[in-house]
Design a protein around this motif. Structure first.
Motif, short mmCIF file in Angstrom:
data_model
loop_
_atom_site.label_atom_id
_atom_site.label_comp_id
_atom_site.label_asym_id
_atom_site.label_seq_id
_atom_site.Cartn_x
_atom_site.Cartn_y
_atom_site.Cartn_z
N UNK A 219 16.34 27.30 13.22
CA UNK A 219 14.96 27.23 13.70
C UNK A 219 14.43 25.81 13.72
N UNK A 220 14.73 25.04 12.67
CA UNK A 220 14.29 23.65 12.59
C UNK A 220 15.51 22.76 12.41
N UNK A 221 15.40 21.55 12.92
CA UNK A 221 16.51 20.59 12.85
C UNK A 221 16.47 19.84 11.52
N UNK A 222 16.67 20.55 10.44
CA UNK A 222 16.74 19.95 9.12
C UNK A 222 18.21 19.89 8.74
N UNK A 223 18.79 18.71 8.85
CA UNK A 223 20.22 18.53 8.62
C UNK A 223 20.56 18.77 7.15
N UNK A 224 21.68 19.44 6.92
CA UNK A 224 22.14 19.70 5.56
C UNK A 224 23.63 19.42 5.46
N UNK A 225 24.10 19.32 4.25
CA UNK A 225 25.51 19.04 3.97
C UNK A 225 26.09 20.22 3.20
N UNK A 226 27.27 20.68 3.62
CA UNK A 226 27.95 21.74 2.88
C UNK A 226 29.08 21.11 2.08
N UNK A 227 29.10 21.38 0.80
CA UNK A 227 30.16 20.92 -0.08
C UNK A 227 30.72 22.19 -0.73
N UNK A 228 31.78 22.71 -0.14
CA UNK A 228 32.27 24.02 -0.57
C UNK A 228 31.21 25.06 -0.25
N UNK A 229 30.76 25.78 -1.26
CA UNK A 229 29.68 26.76 -1.07
C UNK A 229 28.31 26.15 -1.23
N UNK A 230 28.24 24.95 -1.76
CA UNK A 230 26.96 24.32 -2.06
C UNK A 230 26.30 23.73 -0.82
N UNK A 231 25.01 23.85 -0.76
CA UNK A 231 24.20 23.24 0.30
C UNK A 231 23.40 22.12 -0.34
N UNK A 232 23.44 20.96 0.28
CA UNK A 232 22.67 19.81 -0.19
C UNK A 232 22.00 19.15 1.00
N UNK A 233 20.95 18.42 0.73
CA UNK A 233 20.19 17.72 1.76
C UNK A 233 20.13 16.25 1.40
N UNK A 234 20.35 15.37 2.38
CA UNK A 234 20.18 13.93 2.15
C UNK A 234 18.69 13.61 2.20
N UNK A 235 18.25 12.76 1.29
CA UNK A 235 16.84 12.37 1.25
C UNK A 235 16.41 11.80 2.60
N UNK A 236 17.26 10.97 3.21
CA UNK A 236 16.92 10.36 4.51
C UNK A 236 16.70 11.43 5.57
#
Length: 65
Positions: free
Chosen positions: A32-49
């Motif tokens: 729905x929104x272009x909020x980029x995230x990072x997948x590390x295995x099962x974990x979801x993380x977001x870069x501050x930038x």
């Protein structure tokens, strides 16, 4: 103060944006929104930038002020 390349948890981002963790998960699944995230295995993380860029993209100027 967090560095711009710091990785944030969904809880951190949800608190910053004032939404629930479930809302973030819905945004990821539906794109729905272009909020980029990072997948590390099962974990979801977001870069501050990326979170800051998302916030900036959502801001609007009020005409006449």
């Amino acid at each position: 103060m967090l560095k711009t390349n710091s990785l944030l948890t969904p809880k951190d981002v949800a608190e910053r944006l004032g939404v629930s963790i479930t809302t973030l998960a819905t945004w990821r699944c539906t794109k729905r929104y272009a909020l980029t995230y990072v997948k590390i295995g099962r974990l979801v993380r977001y870069r501050m930038a990326d979170v800051e860029a998302f916030e900036n993209s959502r801001s609007h100027e009020v005409a006449g002020l």
